[in-house]
Design a protein around this motif. Sequence first.
Motif, PDB file in Angstrom:
ATOM      1  N   UNK A  59       0.849  -1.185   0.000  1.00 26.99           N
ATOM      2  CA  UNK A  59       0.000   0.000   0.000  1.00 26.99           C
ATOM      3  C   UNK A  59       0.886   1.238   0.000  1.00 26.99           C
ATOM      4  N   UNK A  60       0.519   2.202  -0.820  1.00 25.87           N
ATOM      5  CA  UNK A  60       1.276   3.432  -0.969  1.00 25.87           C
ATOM      6  C   UNK A  60       0.311   4.605  -1.080  1.00 25.87           C
ATOM      7  N   UNK A  61       0.830   5.775  -0.886  1.00 26.87           N
ATOM      8  CA  UNK A  61       0.205   7.003  -1.358  1.00 26.87           C
ATOM      9  C   UNK A  61       0.828   7.253  -2.735  1.00 26.87           C
ATOM     10  N   UNK A  62       0.176   8.048  -3.556  1.00 32.33           N
ATOM     11  CA  UNK A  62       0.596   8.228  -4.940  1.00 32.33           C
ATOM     12  C   UNK A  62       2.034   8.654  -5.143  1.00 32.33           C
ATOM     13  N   UNK A  63       2.470   9.679  -4.417  1.00 35.13           N
ATOM     14  CA  UNK A  63       3.829  10.181  -4.642  1.00 35.13           C
ATOM     15  C   UNK A  63       4.903   9.166  -4.244  1.00 35.13           C
ATOM     16  N   UNK A  64       4.829   8.558  -3.065  1.00 36.70           N
ATOM     17  CA  UNK A  64       5.839   7.538  -2.752  1.00 36.70           C
ATOM     18  C   UNK A  64       5.778   6.329  -3.701  1.00 36.70           C
ATOM     19  N   UNK A 104       5.062   6.441  -6.903  1.00 37.58           N
ATOM     20  CA  UNK A 104       5.762   6.825  -8.117  1.00 37.58           C
ATOM     21  C   UNK A 104       7.265   6.972  -7.886  1.00 37.58           C
ATOM     22  N   UNK A 105       7.640   7.722  -6.869  1.00 38.94           N
ATOM     23  CA  UNK A 105       9.039   8.096  -6.667  1.00 38.94           C
ATOM     24  C   UNK A 105       9.892   6.957  -6.108  1.00 38.94           C
ATOM     25  N   UNK A 106       9.343   6.180  -5.198  1.00 37.34           N
ATOM     26  CA  UNK A 106      10.147   5.169  -4.502  1.00 37.34           C
ATOM     27  C   UNK A 106       9.916   3.742  -4.968  1.00 37.34           C
ATOM     28  N   UNK A 107       8.846   3.508  -5.716  1.00 34.08           N
ATOM     29  CA  UNK A 107       8.582   2.155  -6.196  1.00 34.08           C
ATOM     30  C   UNK A 107       8.635   2.064  -7.720  1.00 34.08           C
ATOM     31  N   UNK A 108       7.797   2.835  -8.400  1.00 31.07           N
ATOM     32  CA  UNK A 108       7.678   2.701  -9.853  1.00 31.07           C
ATOM     33  C   UNK A 108       8.947   3.130 -10.581  1.00 31.07           C
ATOM     34  N   UNK A 145      12.042   0.884 -10.155  1.00 33.83           N
ATOM     35  CA  UNK A 145      11.817  -0.409 -10.804  1.00 33.83           C
ATOM     36  C   UNK A 145      11.796  -0.277 -12.322  1.00 33.83           C
ATOM     37  N   UNK A 146      11.152   0.769 -12.820  1.00 32.46           N
ATOM     38  CA  UNK A 146      11.090   1.010 -14.259  1.00 32.46           C
ATOM     39  C   UNK A 146      12.500   1.139 -14.830  1.00 32.46           C
ATOM     40  N   UNK A 147      13.309   2.003 -14.222  1.00 29.48           N
ATOM     41  CA  UNK A 147      14.671   2.189 -14.728  1.00 29.48           C
ATOM     42  C   UNK A 147      15.528   0.942 -14.535  1.00 29.48           C
ATOM     43  N   UNK A 148      15.306   0.207 -13.481  1.00 25.30           N
ATOM     44  CA  UNK A 148      16.057  -1.041 -13.260  1.00 25.30           C
ATOM     45  C   UNK A 148      15.820  -2.009 -14.407  1.00 25.30           C
ATOM     46  N   UNK A 149      14.553  -2.251 -14.748  1.00 27.69           N
ATOM     47  CA  UNK A 149      14.252  -3.238 -15.788  1.00 27.69           C
ATOM     48  C   UNK A 149      14.655  -2.743 -17.177  1.00 27.69           C
TER      49      UNK A 149
END
Length: 168
Positions: free
Chosen positions: A126-131, A133-137, A140-144
């Motif tokens: 569970x997240x709020x929108x900003x965390x 995007x900034x800390x999860x998406x 992970x996006x750049x990693x893959x």
Amino acid sequence: MSLSMYQASIPAFVQILNNLSAILDKAEVYAANRKIDPEVLLNYRLAPDMHPFVRQFQIAADLAKGAAARLAGVEVPKHDDTEKTFADLKARLAKTVAFVQSFKPADIDGSEDRDINLTLGEHKMSFKGQPYLVHFVMPNFYFHCTTAYDILRHCGVELGKRDFIGAV
């Protein structure tokens, strides 16, 4: 001036996904010129416990479309993970870019405090929108995306940093 949720997500997704499409073109030419079965590159992985090249692309596309949809509060479209060729991957990227580009700033901005709930395997997150995007998406996006790039570099495809970043 602050950076909006839209500015921090959609343009980055579009830029990198389009660059990955161009990278696929180079990989396809490389395989053809060297008479390498494309399956070799598509299924190559850097380590036995890592996902292969094709899965890295699928996950990157899923992260972009999932983030855009969740931040906008709409249903995430389902893409079957059936890609087996460079053309299949390019089609998936094109479909993802079209979906991500369909959002306007007003659809994404203001989502900083939106509740985002994910289930990844057995893990509920569970997240709020900003965390989200900034800390999860984004990491992970750049990693893959980077891992897919690195697989091709490791296999000998002539790529440089400019191929990954593109024209900025």
